[in-house]
Write an enzyme that holds these catalytic residues in place. Structure first.
Site, PDB file in Angstrom:
ATOM      1  N   ASP A   1      24.213  14.261  11.174  1.00 30.53           N
ATOM      2  CA  ASP A   1      24.455  14.679  10.079  1.00 30.53           C
ATOM      3  C   ASP A   1      25.966  13.939   9.940  1.00 30.53           C
ATOM      4  O   ASP A   1      26.248  13.998  10.321  1.00 30.53           O
ATOM      5  CB  ASP A   1      24.783  16.572   9.758  1.00 30.53           C
ATOM      6  CG  ASP A   1      24.197  17.016   9.203  1.00 30.53           C
ATOM      7  OD1 ASP A   1      22.677  16.437   8.638  1.00 30.53           O
ATOM      8  OD2 ASP A   1      23.950  18.223   9.647  1.00 30.53           O
TER       9      ASP A   1
ATOM     10  N   HIS B   1      17.906  15.723  13.826  1.00 30.64           N
ATOM     11  CA  HIS B   1      16.655  17.265  13.367  1.00 30.64           C
ATOM     12  C   HIS B   1      16.330  16.383  12.215  1.00 30.64           C
ATOM     13  O   HIS B   1      16.103  15.369  11.446  1.00 30.64           O
ATOM     14  CB  HIS B   1      18.043  18.512  13.555  1.00 30.64           C
ATOM     15  CG  HIS B   1      19.181  17.775  11.812  1.00 30.64           C
ATOM     16  ND1 HIS B   1      20.305  17.607  12.180  1.00 30.64           N
ATOM     17  CD2 HIS B   1      18.612  18.103  10.298  1.00 30.64           C
ATOM     18  CE1 HIS B   1      21.404  17.108  11.467  1.00 30.64           C
ATOM     19  NE2 HIS B   1      19.943  17.536   9.786  1.00 30.64           N
TER      20      HIS B   1
ATOM     21  N   ARG C   1      24.446  25.237   3.548  1.00 30.05           N
ATOM     22  CA  ARG C   1      24.701  24.753   5.187  1.00 30.05           C
ATOM     23  C   ARG C   1      26.667  23.883   5.015  1.00 30.05           C
ATOM     24  O   ARG C   1      26.999  23.871   4.263  1.00 30.05           O
ATOM     25  CB  ARG C   1      24.083  22.750   5.149  1.00 30.05           C
ATOM     26  CG  ARG C   1      25.024  22.218   6.744  1.00 30.05           C
ATOM     27  CD  ARG C   1      24.348  21.091   6.670  1.00 30.05           C
ATOM     28  NE  ARG C   1      25.356  20.561   6.178  1.00 30.05           N
ATOM     29  CZ  ARG C   1      24.840  18.498   5.118  1.00 30.05           C
ATOM     30  NH1 ARG C   1      23.740  18.535   5.881  1.00 30.05           N
ATOM     31  NH2 ARG C   1      26.140  18.402   5.250  1.00 30.05           N
TER      32      ARG C   1
END
Length: 321
Positions: free
Chosen positions: A123, A271, A288
Site C-alpha cells: 500500500d 497483497h 481500510r
C-alpha cells in the site's frame, strides 16, 4: 521507530491472552479470543503486535465493527492516516478508505495486460513513508469468490540466491501511481494525481527495525524502474523479482466473511486483490485504515527519498482534503 515497535514482546513469545492459529507454514495466522468492538488491554495489544511481526498478516472473524470502532481499534497500534493520500476517504470518517468492487472504474479504462504479478502491491509505496500497517474490514461479502492473497517479502528475500541478494541489497527503485499496464488513466485519475503528486525512491531491500529482517521491498503495481540501470536491465530484473514474490509457497489466501478483519504489516508484505469479483453479480464492500509509517531504510543505512510530494502523515483535521 515504527509505530508497531512500541512495547512489543518477542515474536516467538507464547501468547497468554489470545489464541494464534497459523494458516500456512510461512505467513498468516488467525487470532481468536478477543472482541475488537471493545477497548483492548495493553497486554492483548502487545500480543497481537508480536503475532503480526511473526506472521506478517493476522485475521479476525466475527468482528462487526462500525467505522468509529474500526478507527479506535487501529489507533491502539499506531496513528491512522487520512484514508488515502490521493483517492480520498469515506465522508464523515477521514481515516477510512472505501474498498468497493468497482472503485477502479473511474480511474482506469481499457483492458489490462495480465502478467503473473499483475495487481500485487504494497500500500501507498509512492509515498516516502508508506503505511506501517493496513487494517481491512469486510462488510458486504459475496457468497463465493473475492479472496485476497498476501505474500511474505522477508521469506521471498531469503528465497533468492546469495549472489542475487547481494546485488539487490545495493539497489533502489522509483515508485509512483499509474494505471495498470495496458490501461489508460481517466481524467479523474490524472486530476487527483496532479493535485497530490507522490513519487519516491525506496531501497529494493529494506530492514525491519524491530527484527532486523531484510525484506524484498518491491511493489509490482507501483515500482516502475530501478535507479541506475538501463531500461531493459531494469525491466528484466523487476519482472524476475515480481514473479518471485508471487510464488505460491510464500503466500496465504483469505476467504472473507462479513465481520472479517485482515491486519497486515505493510512493510513486509504485498497483497493481491481479487479479479474474479468482476464476473460475479454481487456487491463487495470493504473498508481500510492505514497506520502512519516511517521512512524505509536500506541495508546500507540510507533512507528512502521523496522525489515529489510530502510524507503520508497521520490524520489531522487540517490535512483531510
Amino acid at each position: 521507530m515504527s509505530t508497531l515497535a512500541v512495547a512489543t514482546p518477542a515474536p516467538n513469545a507464547e501468547p497468554r491472552h489470545i489464541g494464534v492459529h497459523p494458516l500456512t507454514g510461512l505467513i498468516g495466522a488467525e487470532i481468536s479470543g478477543v472482541d475488537l468492538t471493545q477497548p483492548l488491554d495493553a497486554a492483548v495489544v502487545d500480543e497481537i503486535k508480536a503475532a503480526l511481526l511473526k506472521w506478517k498478516v493476522v485475521f479476525f472473524r466475527d468482528q462487526p465493527l462500525t467505522h468509529d470502532q474500526h478507527v479506535a481499534f487501529a489507533s491502539a497500534f499506531g496513528a491512522p492516516t487520512v484514508g488515502h493520500p490521493v483517492f480520498g476517504f469515506v465522508e464523515g470518517h477521514p481515516q477510512v478508505y472505501s474498498v468497493a468492487r468497482d472503485r477502479f472504474a473511474e480511474r482506469h479504462v481499457g483492458e489490462p495486460l495480465i502478467r503473473p504479478w499483475t495487481g500485487w502491491h504494497t500500500d501507498v509505496t509512492a509515498a516516502v513513508n508508506p503505511p506501517a500497517a493496513s487494517i481491512l474490514r469486510g462488510v458486504d461479502i459475496p457468497p463465493y469468490g473475492g479472496d485476497t492473497l498476501w505474500t511474505n517479502l522477508a521469506v521471498a528475500y531469503q528465497g533468492l540466491s546469495e549472489t542475487l541478494r547481494a546485488f539487490v541489497d545495493t539497489l533502489r527503485g522509483v515508485h509512483y501511481f499509474s494505471p495498470p499496464e495496458g490501461q489508460e488513466a481517466t481524467e479523474s485519475f490524472i486530476k487527483k494525481n496532479q493535485a497530490r503528486p507522490l513519487v519516491s525512491e525506496h531501497p529494493l531491500v529494506s530492514v525491519i527495525p524491530e527484527s532486523g529482517e531484510r525484506v524484498l521491498f518491491v511493489s509490482p503495481s507501483f515500482l516502475k524502474r530501478v535507479t541506475g540501470l538501463h531500461p531493459r536491465e531494469s525491466q528484466q530484473l523487476l519482472e524476475l523479482l515480481f514473479e518471485h514474490i508471487a510464488r505460491p509457497e510464500y503466500t496465504v489466501r483469505f476467504r472473507w466473511q462479513p465481520g472479517s478483519i485482515a491486519f497486515w504489516d505493510n512493510r513486509a508484505t504485498a497483497h493481491l486483490a481479487p479479479r474474479d469479483i468482476f464476473s460475479l453479480d454481487f456487491n463487495r464492500q470493504l473498508y481500510r485504515i492505514t497506520l502512519r509509517g516511517e521512512v524505509p531504510v536500506g541495508v546500507d543505512g540510507r533512507p528512502s527519498t521523496a522525489i515529489k510530494g510530502d510524507p503520508f502523515e497521520a490524520y489531522t483535521p487540517s490535512n483531510a482534503h
